[in-house]
Design a protein around this motif. Structure first.
Motif, mmCIF file in Angstrom:
data_model
loop_
_atom_site.group_PDB
_atom_site.id
_atom_site.type_symbol
_atom_site.label_atom_id
_atom_site.label_comp_id
_atom_site.label_asym_id
_atom_site.label_seq_id
_atom_site.Cartn_x
_atom_site.Cartn_y
_atom_site.Cartn_z
ATOM 1 N N ARG A 104 0.822 -1.213 0.000
ATOM 2 C CA ARG A 104 0.000 0.000 0.000
ATOM 3 C C ARG A 104 0.855 1.262 0.000
ATOM 4 N NH1 ARG A 104 -3.965 -0.865 4.972
ATOM 5 N NH2 ARG A 104 -2.039 -1.724 5.809
ATOM 6 N N ARG A 105 1.942 1.244 0.797
ATOM 7 C CA ARG A 105 2.807 2.410 0.905
ATOM 8 C C ARG A 105 4.243 1.994 0.625
ATOM 9 N NH1 ARG A 105 -0.909 2.481 4.911
ATOM 10 N NH2 ARG A 105 0.456 1.105 6.103
ATOM 11 N N ALA A 106 5.033 2.959 0.158
ATOM 12 C CA ALA A 106 6.439 2.675 -0.120
ATOM 13 C C ALA A 106 7.325 3.654 0.627
ATOM 14 C CB ALA A 106 6.715 2.774 -1.618
ATOM 15 N N VAL A 107 8.447 3.139 1.103
ATOM 16 C CA VAL A 107 9.515 3.991 1.618
ATOM 17 C C VAL A 107 10.493 4.179 0.469
ATOM 18 C CG1 VAL A 107 11.377 4.216 3.311
ATOM 19 C CG2 VAL A 107 9.221 3.104 3.947
ATOM 20 N N ARG A 160 6.177 -9.051 -8.465
ATOM 21 C CA ARG A 160 6.890 -8.126 -7.586
ATOM 22 C C ARG A 160 6.280 -6.733 -7.646
ATOM 23 N NH1 ARG A 160 13.377 -6.630 -7.753
ATOM 24 N NH2 ARG A 160 13.312 -5.058 -6.080
ATOM 25 N N ARG A 161 5.927 -6.294 -8.855
ATOM 26 C CA ARG A 161 5.320 -4.964 -8.986
ATOM 27 C C ARG A 161 4.015 -4.885 -8.204
ATOM 28 N NH1 ARG A 161 9.507 -3.960 -11.220
ATOM 29 N NH2 ARG A 161 9.813 -3.438 -9.014
ATOM 30 N N ILE A 162 3.226 -5.953 -8.269
ATOM 31 C CA ILE A 162 1.942 -5.963 -7.558
ATOM 32 C C ILE A 162 2.149 -6.047 -6.056
ATOM 33 C CG2 ILE A 162 -0.138 -7.336 -7.150
ATOM 34 C CD1 ILE A 162 -0.102 -7.989 -10.168
ATOM 35 N N ALA A 163 3.136 -6.828 -5.625
ATOM 36 C CA ALA A 163 3.419 -6.934 -4.190
ATOM 37 C C ALA A 163 3.823 -5.583 -3.617
ATOM 38 C CB ALA A 163 4.524 -7.963 -3.949
ATOM 39 N N GLU A 164 4.463 -4.746 -4.440
ATOM 40 C CA GLU A 164 4.858 -3.410 -3.992
ATOM 41 C C GLU A 164 3.653 -2.502 -3.769
ATOM 42 O OE1 GLU A 164 9.135 -3.326 -6.413
ATOM 43 O OE2 GLU A 164 7.347 -2.349 -7.239
ATOM 44 N N ASP A 165 2.635 -2.665 -4.616
ATOM 45 C CA ASP A 165 1.451 -1.801 -4.525
ATOM 46 C C ASP A 165 0.274 -2.530 -5.164
ATOM 47 O OD1 ASP A 165 -0.493 0.118 -4.506
ATOM 48 O OD2 ASP A 165 0.677 1.657 -5.538
ATOM 49 N N HIS A 166 -0.675 -2.973 -4.339
ATOM 50 C CA HIS A 166 -1.806 -3.737 -4.854
ATOM 51 C C HIS A 166 -2.721 -2.909 -5.753
ATOM 52 C CE1 HIS A 166 -0.971 -6.365 -1.153
ATOM 53 N NE2 HIS A 166 -0.639 -7.062 -2.212
ATOM 54 N N LEU A 167 -2.613 -1.596 -5.679
ATOM 55 C CA LEU A 167 -3.413 -0.771 -6.574
ATOM 56 C C LEU A 167 -3.062 -1.038 -8.032
ATOM 57 C CD1 LEU A 167 -5.558 1.509 -6.597
ATOM 58 C CD2 LEU A 167 -3.665 3.136 -6.779
ATOM 59 N N ARG A 201 -7.242 -5.056 0.461
ATOM 60 C CA ARG A 201 -6.450 -4.216 1.357
ATOM 61 C C ARG A 201 -6.480 -2.745 0.950
ATOM 62 N NH1 ARG A 201 -0.577 -6.558 1.893
ATOM 63 N NH2 ARG A 201 -0.573 -5.001 3.571
ATOM 64 N N LEU A 202 -7.069 -2.466 -0.191
ATOM 65 C CA LEU A 202 -7.110 -1.085 -0.671
ATOM 66 C C LEU A 202 -8.281 -0.335 -0.055
ATOM 67 C CD1 LEU A 202 -6.425 -1.799 -4.457
ATOM 68 C CD2 LEU A 202 -4.775 -1.001 -2.737
ATOM 69 N N SER A 203 -8.129 0.947 0.087
ATOM 70 C CA SER A 203 -9.211 1.749 0.640
ATOM 71 C C SER A 203 -10.368 1.836 -0.342
ATOM 72 C CB SER A 203 -8.716 3.162 0.961
ATOM 73 O OG SER A 203 -8.458 3.886 -0.236
ATOM 74 N N ALA A 204 -11.555 2.068 0.191
ATOM 75 C CA ALA A 204 -12.736 2.201 -0.657
ATOM 76 C C ALA A 204 -12.576 3.357 -1.637
ATOM 77 C CB ALA A 204 -13.978 2.405 0.210
ATOM 78 N N GLU A 205 -11.958 4.436 -1.193
ATOM 79 C CA GLU A 205 -11.787 5.596 -2.068
ATOM 80 C C GLU A 205 -10.903 5.266 -3.261
ATOM 81 O OE1 GLU A 205 -12.813 7.120 2.007
ATOM 82 O OE2 GLU A 205 -11.439 5.597 1.201
ATOM 83 N N ARG A 206 -9.860 4.477 -3.036
ATOM 84 C CA ARG A 206 -8.977 4.110 -4.150
ATOM 85 C C ARG A 206 -9.692 3.157 -5.114
ATOM 86 N NH1 ARG A 206 -3.012 2.611 -2.074
ATOM 87 N NH2 ARG A 206 -2.329 3.630 -3.992
#
Length: 400
Positions: A104-107, A160-167, A201-206
């Motif tokens: 969901r978030r990245a450092v 890997r790309r999806i694991a970084e950000d499920h969006l 795991r994504l927010s409803a808004e997203r």
């Protein structure tokens, strides 16, 4: 060498931003990036203009301020500053590499390597850069070809790309709806299916924002079929979507809410709950709830169409009509809504009072009785006084 020459490239607002950055960091310190470059290659107008830069956020702010431009720290922790130049917003982001992600978030850490920045982006067609001169850079070596061929392919390993950000699951289908041709890329589709639960795991808004963007594409049916086959669509909608009905509705309306309504069943209670779950604006879910009714006209078609429009409003009548499998009834309602304005009730409380009815519940009962007959008789303009007197008599006659 590939070059682009869209209107925004020579726009005084964008030129001022690029000149300000170049003054601080040199001619090669900033490039246009992502969607604006992709859209220019396709000859499409870009909605947003984004810039990537080797300058760090503090340096970007300094450069903009020195040039007399407004700098807004919209996402400064992740390297993003928005410049406002001659009324045009330009999002400027420092080149980055991911240090850690949780889906969901990245450092992130800043870098000065264009290839490293490109490697963290989602798809080849979004990993494109262009100098102020219009010269296009393609660090992955596949972006230009994918844009022109209509391929939506993940940069590097799709899992890997999806694991970084499920969006990115939803973005895969959204970009395919807008830019894809043929079949979705097999490896990317398989990765989306394997990670479909990540959507939860994504927010409803997203979720709702991505769905509205997807449904706004010229023809979203193919992307939605792929989304359904991957087990993603049901997770977003709360139940399997009626893609067959959507495919019939999409050519008739480009309104994403009408298209969303077509995916859901004609069940107002379910639709209202589902729309609230997606946290759509209240006006949107109320509209979807009102549209979740199967269109049914009884009697003479034009007369029934007028009655429907009067009772539910022109917008709801159109929404119901656009989804209806009854093409004759649908066309009648759409045509009537375009040319007919429902009249106002020709009587009111004062008219009832003149007939000796005291202000109170009886007044409402008389007006309701009058309106019911007036609508049933197709909104006549003559004999209004007589009809009101008859309504008074009926109400008085029904009293114990």
């Amino acid at each position: 060498m590939t070059r682009i020459a869209p209107a925004w490239l020579s726009d005084p607002g964008t030129r001022a931003v690029m000149d300000a950055l170049a003054t601080r960091g040199g001619d090669d310190c900033a490039r246009f990036v992502g969607g604006c470059v992709r859209d220019a290659l396709l000859g499409r107008e870009a909605l947003d203009v984004d810039v990537a830069t080797r300058l760090h956020p503090a340096q970007v702010v300094e450069a903009l301020s020195a040039a007399g431009l407004k700098a807004v720290p919209t996402g400064i922790d992740h390297g993003t500053v928005t410049a406002v130049s001659r009324g045009r917003p330009v999002e400027i982001t420092t080149l980055r590499r991911d240090v850690a992600t949780d889906g969901r978030r990245a450092v992130v850490a800043f870098t000065d390597d264009w290839a490293e920045d490109a490697a963290r982006r989602d798809f080849h067609l979004n990993a494109l850069y262009a100098e102020a001169s219009g010269k296009v850079f393609d660090p992955t070596g596949r972006g230009i070809d994918d844009v022109l061929a209509g391929r939506v392919v993940f940069v590097g390993d799709p899992d890997r790309r999806i694991a970084e950000d499920h969006l990115r699951i939803l973005r895969f289908f959204r970009f395919f709806a807008w830019f894809g041709r043929g079949e979705p890329h097999a490896a990317g589709l398989a990765a989306c299916a394997a990670s479909a639960e990540g959507v939860d795991r994504l927010s409803a808004e997203r979720l709702s924002a991505e769905m509205i963007k997807l449904l706004s594409a010229p023809d979203p049916a193919a992307a939605l079929r792929a989304m359904a086959g991957a087990g993603v669509l049901e997770r977003v909608l709360g139940r399997p979507g009626d893609v067959d009905r959507l495919a019939l509705v999409a050519p008739r309306s480009d309104d994403p809410l009408v298209r969303l309504s077509a995916l859901w069943p004609d069940d107002p209670d379910f639709v209202a709950a589902a729309a609230r779950r997606l946290r759509l604006p209240r006006a949107a879910w109320a509209r979807l709830e009102a549209a979740a009714v199967l269109l049914a006209l009884e009697g003479e078609v034009d007369r029934a169409a007028r009655r429907l429009i009067y009772e539910v409003g022109a917008e709801t009548a159109r929404d119901q009509a656009l989804k209806s499998p009854d093409r004759a009834a649908s066309e009648a309602v759409l045509a009537m809504a375009a040319r007919w304005t429902p009249p106002r009730l020709p009587v009111g409380g004062r008219d009832v009072a003149r007939l000796g009815i005291p202000t109170g519940p009886q007044t409402g009962a008389v007006l309701k009785a009058f309106e019911s007959e007036w609508v049933a008789d197709d909104f006549p303009t003559e004999g209004v006084a007589e009809r009101l007197s008859a309504a008074v008599s009926r109400v008085r006659g029904s009293e114990p």
